[in-house]
Design a protein around this motif. Structure first.
Motif, PDB file in Angstrom:
ATOM      1  N   ASP A 267       0.839  -1.197   0.000  1.00  0.00           N
ATOM      2  CA  ASP A 267       0.000   0.000   0.000  1.00  0.00           C
ATOM      3  C   ASP A 267       0.877   1.251   0.000  1.00  0.00           C
ATOM      4  N   ASN A 278       1.178  10.684 -10.940  1.00  0.00           N
ATOM      5  CA  ASN A 278      -0.052  11.414 -11.209  1.00  0.00           C
ATOM      6  C   ASN A 278      -0.074  12.872 -10.756  1.00  0.00           C
TER       7      ASN A 278
ATOM      8  N   GLY B 274      -4.808   8.218  -9.212  1.00  0.00           N
ATOM      9  CA  GLY B 274      -3.610   7.441  -8.871  1.00  0.00           C
ATOM     10  C   GLY B 274      -3.787   6.645  -7.598  1.00  0.00           C
ATOM     11  N   ARG B 277      -6.019   3.667  -8.224  1.00  0.00           N
ATOM     12  CA  ARG B 277      -5.394   2.625  -9.047  1.00  0.00           C
ATOM     13  C   ARG B 277      -4.211   1.950  -8.377  1.00  0.00           C
ATOM     14  N   ASN B 278      -3.785   2.467  -7.227  1.00  0.00           N
ATOM     15  CA  ASN B 278      -2.581   1.915  -6.606  1.00  0.00           C
ATOM     16  C   ASN B 278      -2.735   1.426  -5.173  1.00  0.00           C
ATOM     17  N   ALA B 279      -3.764   1.911  -4.470  1.00  0.00           N
ATOM     18  CA  ALA B 279      -3.900   1.539  -3.050  1.00  0.00           C
ATOM     19  C   ALA B 279      -4.087   0.040  -2.896  1.00  0.00           C
ATOM     20  N   ARG B 280      -3.570  -0.473  -1.803  1.00  0.00           N
ATOM     21  CA  ARG B 280      -3.747  -1.893  -1.451  1.00  0.00           C
ATOM     22  C   ARG B 280      -4.729  -2.049  -0.311  1.00  0.00           C
ATOM     23  N   THR B 281      -5.055  -0.953   0.330  1.00  0.00           N
ATOM     24  CA  THR B 281      -6.042  -0.967   1.406  1.00  0.00           C
ATOM     25  C   THR B 281      -6.634   0.432   1.477  1.00  0.00           C
ATOM     26  N   ILE B 282      -7.960   0.497   1.493  1.00  0.00           N
ATOM     27  CA  ILE B 282      -8.609   1.812   1.422  1.00  0.00           C
ATOM     28  C   ILE B 282      -9.971   1.769   2.116  1.00  0.00           C
ATOM     29  N   ALA B 338      -8.996  -4.087   2.192  1.00  0.00           N
ATOM     30  CA  ALA B 338      -8.124  -4.763   1.230  1.00  0.00           C
ATOM     31  C   ALA B 338      -8.918  -5.208   0.001  1.00  0.00           C
ATOM     32  N   HIS B 351      -2.590  -0.864 -10.967  1.00  0.00           N
ATOM     33  CA  HIS B 351      -1.408  -1.723 -10.847  1.00  0.00           C
ATOM     34  C   HIS B 351      -1.569  -2.802  -9.790  1.00  0.00           C
TER      35      HIS B 351
END
Lengths: 351, 351
Positions: A267, A278, B274, B277-282, B338, B351
């Motif tokens: 993360d 970005n 961005g 498209r990139n976070a692994r946990t939000i 997640a 990604h």
């Protein structure tokens, strides 16, 4: 415009790639020296200050020390040029802030430099990517000897080399390593490392050495005492104790992150990558932070489509003075943030 | 598992696309009604409460109102199912929190629903994407008439429809619009809009109506008073005054952003894209915030490779209950964050 050219590309050691450079960005040794028969800089006259410069320049420029050197007269270049030299770690902020005749001679590959009239008459420095203290010591020792063949150093048979500040008396040596410790920072274990460093009588500083704060994930640690220990003892302590210990701490935390908190790690790493690809406006502080995470991501194999050379180069050229040199004109803070974001997006293939 | 199916796709109005839906996400009219001969819900017995449910169900299910309706008995579904209905705006949180026999009948396309035993015996609602108050009024009026053919409403010749709360007495009408006002929020002009709304006796609430705070860039505004004004007067005020004014304010700020602060606008919009498209946990809050910026970016033509339908769908399915339904199992907060991040990355080609 020597310095304009300089700003356009990273010097060899700044490109990285040295041994263990995933954690130890660079190692550095510097020696403090003064010229016999001249007072320390706090008491020197303007004429003497100029004589010191000339004496040293004659010795270095005359190829007395081998290789090709270039000299920059700090009085004759503007603030932006000085800042470029600081950002490349060729000179200290103290040399910028000093007054009167002063400058720096540096080898073309930027791995060796001699600051003239900083705190001492000479500050000799050799720096390399990663852990290379032995090679550095060999090189700086040779350089010091060659300089000494033409310059009469202030030396006391009992105390050793005499320096403006008592902490440098003796060998005048300072060994330092620039560290990238994102995992220790992320897990909060960095505090333990700080305490350990203190116990080992090491100073912890920021990216630009003395007087700069240790912020972000980058730390410079160096020995504090020189008197009563030989150069070899100081270097050995770094080589056999300090550096292996740091590498062990940080590696341990990185492994723990990968094993126990891969999601938090990814993360952090991917969000930073996303921000860099970005953003339309970004400060140097924020850039540094995200590049640090990106660097960790690449080193841990979490991000595969960017190489370290690109990241190392971005660290250098996104700094304020480099950015303005690259852009060819003076920029205010707002303009810099926009140009910086654009440059980063271009390099990282962002949107 | 009716509600599992429901959670899998956005109903027609949730897909968006109505007139002016770049600013007015949806318009809604609801009517408060009670059945003659039964006390208000605060005084009703359990038997009467059940009778009310049966009376209304008979009328709605018997196709007395046209179209196909489905009824959900709130006592017989679990917390997660209830939450799905709230997230789809088919029922209010108040209906969830109420006790005893209660439920909701809704049309298959989810544009019309009748909550039974919320604050009043009936809460009839019609909702559509964008600005469509006339059509909604026509539809809800017809629906109300058809219901009234089989149900004896509590009505007073002088006061009009009688309701549990005095603020609804008279027509029992509430007109509300769900607004997306990111530009007013970004420029800080939203405060002016709040003051204007107050002067017009409008209530401003959050995404889920009464009792929810107006956070982020989404606001629900509705009329506060019903007594002494005809339905047409209330609707006309929205149609000719409230809505055009809001659209003008927000459009003005959007144009100003594009013209005067394109960099700040793009920075906001692209950084959010961005992050998504990139976070692994939000969290859902952060998701909402970034989706809001992304929505603005698409509406202003700054981002062209995502369509609004995808964004509208993400707004719906990233909510906690929908996420769990889609995933097929209960998830704690950490797991949801997640799974949410993964879902978003998949939909946005991250990604």
């Amino acid at each position: 415009m020597k310095i304009d050219e300089l700003a356009r590309k990273p010097g060899p050691w700044l490109r990285g790639g040295g041994p263990m450079s995933d954690i130890v960005i660079s190692s550095r040794i510097r020696l403090a020296r003064n010229i016999a028969g001249y007072p320390f800089l706090s008491k020197v006259s303007d004429e003497q200050r100029t004589e010191v410069v000339n004496l040293i320049r004659r010795r270095v420029d005359g190829e007395g020390v081998g290789r090709k050197w270039r000299y920059v007269d700090l009085e004759r270049v503007d603030e932006l040029d000085r800042q470029v030299l600081v950002e490349r770690h060729l000179i200290s902020r103290q040399l910028v802030d000093a007054r009167g005749a002063r400058g720096v001679s540096f080898a073309k590959d930027e791995s060796a430099s001699v600051m003239v009239n900083e705190e001492d008459h000479l500050r000799i420095q050799v720096v390399r990517s990663g852990v290379q203290l032995e090679d550095i010591w060999e090189e700086i020792n040779r350089l010091d000897d060659r300089l000494e063949e033409g310059i009469d150093y202030a030396f006391h048979p009992r105390y050793g080399y005499l320096t403006a500040c008592p902490t440098n008396v003796g060998t005048g040596i300072r060994v330092s390593v620039m560290l990238h410790l994102p995992a220790l920072k992320l897990t909060g274990e960095i505090e333990k490392f700080f305490r350990a460093a203190k116990d080992m009588h090491l100073a912890i500083r920021g990216l630009f050495g003395e007087g700069t704060e240790a912020t972000g994930d980058f730390f410079q640690i160096s020995n504090q005492v020189t008197l009563g220990r030989t150069e070899e003892e100081v270097i050995d302590a770094f080589k056999h104790d300090v550096i292996p210990r740091i590498i062990k701490y940080e590696t341990q935390e990185r492994k723990r992150l990968v094993k126990e908190r891969p999601l938090a790690l990814d993360d952090r790493v991917w969000r930073s990558y996303g921000a860099l690809r970005n953003a339309r406006t970004i400060s140097s502080e924020e850039t540094m932070l995200h590049l640090s995470h990106l660097r960790m991501g690449i080193n841990l194999g979490r991000i595969k489509d960017v190489d370290l050379t690109t990241v190392n180069e971005l660290f250098l050229i996104t700094q304020p003075a480099h950015l303005q040199k690259l852009n060819g004109s003076r920029l205010n803070g707002e303009q810099r943030s926009a140009i910086r974001a654009e440059l980063i997006r271009r390099r990282l293939g962002g949107h």
